[in-house]
Design a protein around this motif. Sequence first.
Motif, PDB file in Angstrom:
ATOM      1  N   LEU A 227       0.824  -1.209   0.000  1.00  0.00           N
ATOM      2  CA  LEU A 227       0.000   0.000   0.000  1.00  0.00           C
ATOM      3  C   LEU A 227       0.859   1.261   0.000  1.00  0.00           C
ATOM      4  O   LEU A 227       0.518   2.265  -0.639  1.00  0.00           O
ATOM      5  CB  LEU A 227      -0.927   0.003   1.216  1.00  0.00           C
ATOM      6  CG  LEU A 227      -2.035  -1.053   1.237  1.00  0.00           C
ATOM      7  CD1 LEU A 227      -2.859  -0.927   2.508  1.00  0.00           C
ATOM      8  CD2 LEU A 227      -2.926  -0.923   0.020  1.00  0.00           C
ATOM      9  N   ALA A 228       1.988   1.222   0.713  1.00  0.00           N
ATOM     10  CA  ALA A 228       2.897   2.374   0.726  1.00  0.00           C
ATOM     11  C   ALA A 228       3.439   2.637  -0.666  1.00  0.00           C
ATOM     12  O   ALA A 228       3.566   3.795  -1.096  1.00  0.00           O
ATOM     13  CB  ALA A 228       4.037   2.129   1.713  1.00  0.00           C
ATOM     14  N   ALA A 229       3.771   1.571  -1.404  1.00  0.00           N
ATOM     15  CA  ALA A 229       4.251   1.741  -2.785  1.00  0.00           C
ATOM     16  C   ALA A 229       3.175   2.391  -3.645  1.00  0.00           C
ATOM     17  O   ALA A 229       3.452   3.292  -4.446  1.00  0.00           O
ATOM     18  CB  ALA A 229       4.656   0.389  -3.365  1.00  0.00           C
ATOM     19  N   LEU A 230       1.930   1.962  -3.468  1.00  0.00           N
ATOM     20  CA  LEU A 230       0.822   2.547  -4.228  1.00  0.00           C
ATOM     21  C   LEU A 230       0.676   4.029  -3.907  1.00  0.00           C
ATOM     22  O   LEU A 230       0.521   4.867  -4.810  1.00  0.00           O
ATOM     23  CB  LEU A 230      -0.470   1.800  -3.896  1.00  0.00           C
ATOM     24  CG  LEU A 230      -1.757   2.324  -4.533  1.00  0.00           C
ATOM     25  CD1 LEU A 230      -1.666   2.287  -6.047  1.00  0.00           C
ATOM     26  CD2 LEU A 230      -2.958   1.505  -4.041  1.00  0.00           C
ATOM     27  N   ALA A 231       0.739   4.375  -2.615  1.00  0.00           N
ATOM     28  CA  ALA A 231       0.643   5.785  -2.220  1.00  0.00           C
ATOM     29  C   ALA A 231       1.806   6.584  -2.784  1.00  0.00           C
ATOM     30  O   ALA A 231       1.638   7.746  -3.186  1.00  0.00           O
ATOM     31  CB  ALA A 231       0.602   5.895  -0.697  1.00  0.00           C
ATOM     32  N   GLY A 232       2.998   5.991  -2.823  1.00  0.00           N
ATOM     33  CA  GLY A 232       4.154   6.686  -3.366  1.00  0.00           C
ATOM     34  C   GLY A 232       4.000   7.012  -4.837  1.00  0.00           C
ATOM     35  O   GLY A 232       4.346   8.106  -5.289  1.00  0.00           O
ATOM     36  N   VAL A 233       3.464   6.070  -5.608  1.00  0.00           N
ATOM     37  CA  VAL A 233       3.247   6.308  -7.039  1.00  0.00           C
ATOM     38  C   VAL A 233       2.185   7.382  -7.240  1.00  0.00           C
ATOM     39  O   VAL A 233       2.305   8.260  -8.113  1.00  0.00           O
ATOM     40  CB  VAL A 233       2.846   4.993  -7.734  1.00  0.00           C
ATOM     41  CG1 VAL A 233       2.422   5.251  -9.177  1.00  0.00           C
ATOM     42  CG2 VAL A 233       3.996   4.006  -7.699  1.00  0.00           C
ATOM     43  N   MET A 234       1.138   7.348  -6.437  1.00  0.00           N
ATOM     44  CA  MET A 234       0.101   8.370  -6.530  1.00  0.00           C
ATOM     45  C   MET A 234       0.665   9.751  -6.226  1.00  0.00           C
ATOM     46  O   MET A 234       0.387  10.731  -6.934  1.00  0.00           O
ATOM     47  CB  MET A 234      -1.047   8.024  -5.573  1.00  0.00           C
ATOM     48  CG  MET A 234      -1.826   6.781  -5.967  1.00  0.00           C
ATOM     49  SD  MET A 234      -2.861   6.122  -4.642  1.00  0.00           S
ATOM     50  CE  MET A 234      -3.909   7.494  -4.284  1.00  0.00           C
ATOM     51  N   MET A 235       1.488   9.838  -5.194  1.00  0.00           N
ATOM     52  CA  MET A 235       2.058  11.128  -4.795  1.00  0.00           C
ATOM     53  C   MET A 235       3.044  11.638  -5.837  1.00  0.00           C
ATOM     54  O   MET A 235       3.043  12.822  -6.193  1.00  0.00           O
ATOM     55  CB  MET A 235       2.736  10.978  -3.432  1.00  0.00           C
ATOM     56  CG  MET A 235       3.123  12.288  -2.773  1.00  0.00           C
ATOM     57  SD  MET A 235       3.460  12.078  -1.016  1.00  0.00           S
ATOM     58  CE  MET A 235       1.826  11.695  -0.401  1.00  0.00           C
ATOM     59  N   ALA A 236       3.897  10.745  -6.350  1.00  0.00           N
ATOM     60  CA  ALA A 236       4.861  11.149  -7.370  1.00  0.00           C
ATOM     61  C   ALA A 236       4.155  11.567  -8.649  1.00  0.00           C
ATOM     62  O   ALA A 236       4.568  12.527  -9.319  1.00  0.00           O
ATOM     63  CB  ALA A 236       5.834  10.006  -7.646  1.00  0.00           C
ATOM     64  N   SER A 237       3.079  10.882  -9.011  1.00  0.00           N
ATOM     65  CA  SER A 237       2.317  11.253 -10.207  1.00  0.00           C
ATOM     66  C   SER A 237       1.648  12.608 -10.029  1.00  0.00           C
ATOM     67  O   SER A 237       1.604  13.431 -10.954  1.00  0.00           O
ATOM     68  CB  SER A 237       1.253  10.189 -10.503  1.00  0.00           C
ATOM     69  OG  SER A 237       1.840   8.938 -10.790  1.00  0.00           O
ATOM     70  N   GLU A 238       1.133  12.870  -8.829  1.00  0.00           N
ATOM     71  CA  GLU A 238       0.445  14.132  -8.568  1.00  0.00           C
ATOM     72  C   GLU A 238       1.399  15.323  -8.599  1.00  0.00           C
ATOM     73  O   GLU A 238       1.101  16.373  -9.186  1.00  0.00           O
ATOM     74  CB  GLU A 238      -0.270  14.057  -7.221  1.00  0.00           C
ATOM     75  CG  GLU A 238      -0.885  15.357  -6.741  1.00  0.00           C
ATOM     76  CD  GLU A 238      -2.078  15.819  -7.566  1.00  0.00           C
ATOM     77  OE1 GLU A 238      -2.558  16.945  -7.333  1.00  0.00           O
ATOM     78  OE2 GLU A 238      -2.526  15.083  -8.465  1.00  0.00           O
ATOM     79  N   TYR A 239       2.565  15.165  -7.984  1.00  0.00           N
ATOM     80  CA  TYR A 239       3.500  16.290  -7.880  1.00  0.00           C
ATOM     81  C   TYR A 239       4.563  16.291  -8.972  1.00  0.00           C
ATOM     82  O   TYR A 239       5.304  17.266  -9.107  1.00  0.00           O
ATOM     83  CB  TYR A 239       4.152  16.301  -6.499  1.00  0.00           C
ATOM     84  CG  TYR A 239       3.156  16.581  -5.400  1.00  0.00           C
ATOM     85  CD1 TYR A 239       2.576  17.837  -5.269  1.00  0.00           C
ATOM     86  CD2 TYR A 239       2.763  15.591  -4.513  1.00  0.00           C
ATOM     87  CE1 TYR A 239       1.645  18.102  -4.277  1.00  0.00           C
ATOM     88  CE2 TYR A 239       1.833  15.835  -3.519  1.00  0.00           C
ATOM     89  CZ  TYR A 239       1.286  17.093  -3.403  1.00  0.00           C
ATOM     90  OH  TYR A 239       0.355  17.349  -2.423  1.00  0.00           O
ATOM     91  N   GLY A 240       4.674  15.195  -9.728  1.00  0.00           N
ATOM     92  CA  GLY A 240       5.572  15.191 -10.878  1.00  0.00           C
ATOM     93  C   GLY A 240       7.025  14.962 -10.583  1.00  0.00           C
ATOM     94  O   GLY A 240       7.877  15.138 -11.457  1.00  0.00           O
ATOM     95  N   ASN A 241       7.373  14.547  -9.346  1.00  0.00           N
ATOM     96  CA  ASN A 241       8.772  14.260  -9.036  1.00  0.00           C
ATOM     97  C   ASN A 241       8.868  13.264  -7.898  1.00  0.00           C
ATOM     98  O   ASN A 241       7.884  13.019  -7.185  1.00  0.00           O
ATOM     99  CB  ASN A 241       9.535  15.548  -8.688  1.00  0.00           C
ATOM    100  CG  ASN A 241       9.010  16.210  -7.426  1.00  0.00           C
ATOM    101  OD1 ASN A 241       9.267  15.774  -6.315  1.00  0.00           O
ATOM    102  ND2 ASN A 241       8.248  17.283  -7.597  1.00  0.00           N
ATOM    103  N   ALA A 242      10.042  12.696  -7.737  1.00  0.00           N
ATOM    104  CA  ALA A 242      10.314  11.753  -6.646  1.00  0.00           C
ATOM    105  C   ALA A 242      11.736  11.988  -6.169  1.00  0.00           C
ATOM    106  O   ALA A 242      12.630  12.285  -6.963  1.00  0.00           O
ATOM    107  CB  ALA A 242      10.144  10.306  -7.129  1.00  0.00           C
ATOM    108  N   HIS A 243      11.952  11.860  -4.854  1.00  0.00           N
ATOM    109  CA  HIS A 243      13.288  12.064  -4.292  1.00  0.00           C
ATOM    110  C   HIS A 243      13.412  11.304  -2.985  1.00  0.00           C
ATOM    111  O   HIS A 243      12.415  10.798  -2.433  1.00  0.00           O
ATOM    112  CB  HIS A 243      13.573  13.552  -4.082  1.00  0.00           C
ATOM    113  CG  HIS A 243      12.510  14.272  -3.287  1.00  0.00           C
ATOM    114  ND1 HIS A 243      12.528  14.355  -1.919  1.00  0.00           N
ATOM    115  CD2 HIS A 243      11.385  14.917  -3.687  1.00  0.00           C
ATOM    116  CE1 HIS A 243      11.480  15.040  -1.497  1.00  0.00           C
ATOM    117  NE2 HIS A 243      10.766  15.382  -2.557  1.00  0.00           N
ATOM    118  N   PHE A 244      14.624  11.217  -2.461  1.00  0.00           N
ATOM    119  CA  PHE A 244      14.909  10.339  -1.324  1.00  0.00           C
ATOM    120  C   PHE A 244      14.245  10.799  -0.035  1.00  0.00           C
ATOM    121  O   PHE A 244      14.112  10.004   0.904  1.00  0.00           O
ATOM    122  CB  PHE A 244      16.429  10.231  -1.118  1.00  0.00           C
ATOM    123  CG  PHE A 244      17.052  11.418  -0.424  1.00  0.00           C
ATOM    124  CD1 PHE A 244      17.306  11.389   0.938  1.00  0.00           C
ATOM    125  CD2 PHE A 244      17.385  12.567  -1.134  1.00  0.00           C
ATOM    126  CE1 PHE A 244      17.877  12.477   1.582  1.00  0.00           C
ATOM    127  CE2 PHE A 244      17.964  13.651  -0.504  1.00  0.00           C
ATOM    128  CZ  PHE A 244      18.213  13.604   0.861  1.00  0.00           C
TER     129      PHE A 244
END
Length: 328
Positions: A227-244
């Motif tokens: 579920l955390a992975a799913l939330a991470g993809v949703m958040m990265a898709s919404e804000y357009g970036n991912a970081h550590f």
Amino acid sequence: MVRHKPIFGASVDIFIQQILNGLVLGSMYAILALGYTMVYGILGMVNFAHGDVLMVGALVTLSAIGFLQSTFPGLGNGTVLMIALAIAMVVCAGLAWFIERVAYRPLRNAPRLAPLITAIGVSLVLQTLAMLIWSRDPLMFPQLISTESIHILPSIDEMHPGAVISVLEMTIIGVACAVMIGLYTLVHKTRLGRAMRAASENPAAAALMGVNLNQIISVTFMVGGALAALAGVMMASEYGNAHFYMGFIPGMKAFTAAILGGIGRLDGAMLGGLLLGIIEQLGGGYLSDLTGGVLGSNYQDVLAFAVLIIVLICRPSGLLGERVAERV
């Protein structure tokens, strides 16, 4: 993207827009809060590394998307995202299993402070490893789900700008609802769910009845990791970036959401997440309007943690939690 606009002195369009933004933000908090509440319901401990599993999920998905697009250029965006998300959920489920097995299981009978300190240590280790693997710079996350806006209220003039929501944001809300229904069905309608509830109610009695506690706890961690992975993809898709570092603050806010709704309850996690998202969005608008823009969306974190303090003081059991006597 989530928008931040004042409320006082504006039309109802702005208010509805803020509610929509709050539901999107709250849906992401809710999915992450479900992982917190499942683990707490069985072990009575808070896994503060849970937010960093979100971060790993987003970055693994990003790497998987890059690999799939370069290796199989004919795949459509939806197929690429689904395969990459599946890979990330498997990786994060395995990571959560490893964390529970190595870091938490040996401390199961230790004083409560020991698992808490260990969780903070695991969080720092995950952040450091992610920084070494993916670099410290934010990485652009591809928009594989349409961001086309759908008008909920039509725009009339400057005083009535309307209210919109994107296809991506509607997907986020829909996925959060589907996850909640799926988890409720799992916990209340399956044999595994009965074992989880038994382990949560009375671990010793559940073990005497043949429930494998170690297995149930591991499965719970794995479900939370997915579920955390799913939330991470949703958040990265919404804000357009991912970081550590992307998982730390959302992890703390999801914990706040779990406390607000009643930690240990699935419906409480969902309710708490949605309420926290709406409070943040509306609160940011109120602050901006009342202070003439001096205070605004930058103080949403303050609002979130103020909610945590107020709930812990006034109703520690949360909105849906029950006041129960401690078992002896």
